[in-house]
Design a protein around this motif. Structure first.
Motif, short mmCIF file in Angstrom:
data_model
loop_
_atom_site.label_atom_id
_atom_site.label_comp_id
_atom_site.label_asym_id
_atom_site.label_seq_id
_atom_site.Cartn_x
_atom_site.Cartn_y
_atom_site.Cartn_z
N PHE A 16 2.50 9.89 -7.16
CA PHE A 16 1.74 9.71 -8.40
C PHE A 16 2.21 10.69 -9.46
O PHE A 16 2.74 11.77 -9.15
N PHE B 18 0.83 -1.21 0.00
CA PHE B 18 0.00 0.00 0.00
C PHE B 18 0.87 1.26 0.00
O PHE B 18 0.62 2.20 -0.76
N SER C 227 0.04 5.87 -10.26
CA SER C 227 1.09 5.65 -9.26
C SER C 227 2.43 5.52 -9.96
O SER C 227 2.52 5.06 -11.11
N LEU D 265 -2.92 13.29 -1.07
CA LEU D 265 -1.59 13.03 -0.53
C LEU D 265 -1.09 14.12 0.40
O LEU D 265 -0.08 13.93 1.08
N GLY E 242 -4.12 9.32 1.22
CA GLY E 242 -4.11 8.12 0.37
C GLY E 242 -5.28 8.13 -0.58
O GLY E 242 -5.73 9.18 -1.04
N LEU E 243 -5.78 6.94 -0.91
CA LEU E 243 -6.96 6.81 -1.76
C LEU E 243 -8.17 6.85 -0.84
O LEU E 243 -8.40 5.94 -0.05
N THR F 131 2.64 1.85 -3.37
CA THR F 131 1.79 2.21 -4.50
C THR F 131 1.01 3.51 -4.30
O THR F 131 0.35 3.98 -5.23
N THR F 132 1.07 4.10 -3.11
CA THR F 132 0.27 5.31 -2.87
C THR F 132 1.07 6.51 -2.38
O THR F 132 0.49 7.56 -2.13
N VAL G 125 -7.34 11.06 -4.67
CA VAL G 125 -5.95 10.69 -4.44
C VAL G 125 -5.40 11.85 -3.63
O VAL G 125 -4.93 12.85 -4.16
#
Length: 340
Positions: free
Chosen positions: A241, A234, A254, A299, A286-287, A237-238, A297
């Motif tokens: 981006f 997780f 990502s 962040l 995060g998502l 991948t997050t 998305v």
């Protein structure tokens, strides 16, 4: 759009969050450690510290480690919550999630300190830790304490309302009929969110290592190791981006290639630059899902592109220079409409 004004330390929201998330855990841990030190001469030199699913002791450690573990767990998790939450509150951000984080810090500290103290106290006077009684009483007391202090901490804190005004579409950039334009940016999670995710991975990984070293049930060790691996995936991948606007729409990918999000140009009703408060509006980084059919998305705190889709749902991505990206997206949508 959310309008947040910096809050000073006298603000009741900040003061009461600090009270329940910092000072209450400090008081609970101080009381618990004090009781354990008084009981230290009365317990066996080695005490039970883990019980199996049947409630029977199956893990042991030196008695002097119990006060240290109480401090580590009773203060560590609440302090981590405070570290990642207080900066937003002091910036003036508000929302039910901030209140929930304060209640969670208090509940976690109460649960862990009561669990460690009761399991320690029930071994006073025993000749051997092998004779430790079942853990059910301690477990029930810990859960009750966690619930009680969590609810009390929620009620102590003032009500917090997060507002999100309907954003106005961006002013389209001027584009010639056949002019090609692409807008590209990279975005990464803010320091607080990254620290929280990495810390979660480390905590679970350490817990898995401890269960393996202490000879706990293999199922528990594999479960914790699996959770640590999932958290690691997780995080990978997050955390960062790539964001791109072109004549096919909005792309948010990502850096590892997955996950990937695409809002086609034909699905865009409008695009706007908005200010985002991750904790107050989305409950974290995060998502994320939020009220008002919003998915993001998310962040970091600050500017973002928000796209209203034909379904009525909204897609949000936090990124620098969001105004330019939204303006180009509006221009591309307008030009596509003239061609159809």
């Amino acid at each position: 759009m959310t309008n947040a004004t910096p809050a000073d330390r006298s603000d009741p929201v900040v003061r009461r969050f600090v009270l329940v998330a910092v000072w209450l855990p400090v008081a609970l841990v101080a009381l618990a450690v004090g009781v354990q030190l008084l009981l230290l001469p009365l317990v066996p030199s080695t005490v039970a510290v883990h019980w199996n699913a049947a409630g029977e002791a199956d893990g042991f450690a030196p008695a002097w480690t119990q006060p240290l573990m109480t401090m580590a767990f009773g203060l560590g998790i609440p302090f981590l919550i405070a570290l990642t939450t207080l900066p937003g509150l002091r910036r003036g951000e508000r929302g039910a999630t901030y209140r929930l984080m304060g209640a969670t810090a208090a509940a976690t500290s109460a649960l862990t300190t009561v669990a460690f103290t009761v399991t320690f106290a029930m071994q006073a006077g025993l000749d051997s830790a092998d004779d430790a009684p079942a853990v059910w009483v301690a477990l029930a007391a810990a859960l009750a304490a966690g619930a009680l202090f969590g609810v009390a901490a929620w009620l102590i804190q003032p009500h917090q309302q997060s507002t999100h005004a309907t954003p106005a579409p961006a002013t389209p950039l001027a584009l010639a009929a056949n002019e090609r334009a692409v807008w590209v940016r990279a975005t990464a999670m803010n320091t607080g969110g990254a620290i929280a995710i990495v810390a979660a991975v480390l905590v679970v990984a350490v817990a898995a290592a401890v269960t393996w070293l202490t000879g706990a049930e293999p199922l528990l060790t594999w479960l914790l190791a699996g959770i640590a691996l999932l958290l690691l995936v997780f995080a990978a991948t997050t955390l960062a981006f790539h964001v791109r606007v072109d004549d096919t729409g909005l792309h948010v990918d990502s850096v590892l290639g997955i996950p990937r999000f695409h809002v086609p140009l034909t699905d865009v009703v409008s695009a706007a630059r908005v200010e985002v408060n991750p904790m107050g509006e989305f409950g974290g980084w995060g998502l994320r899902l939020s009220t008002g059919h919003r998915f993001g998305v998310v962040l970091r705190t600050g500017e973002a592109i928000e796209v209203l889709r034909r379904s009525g749902k909204r897609f949000v991505v936090t990124v620098d220079d969001a105004g330019t990206g939204a303006a180009l997206l509006e221009a591309l949508v307008a030009r596509a409409a003239t061609r159809s």
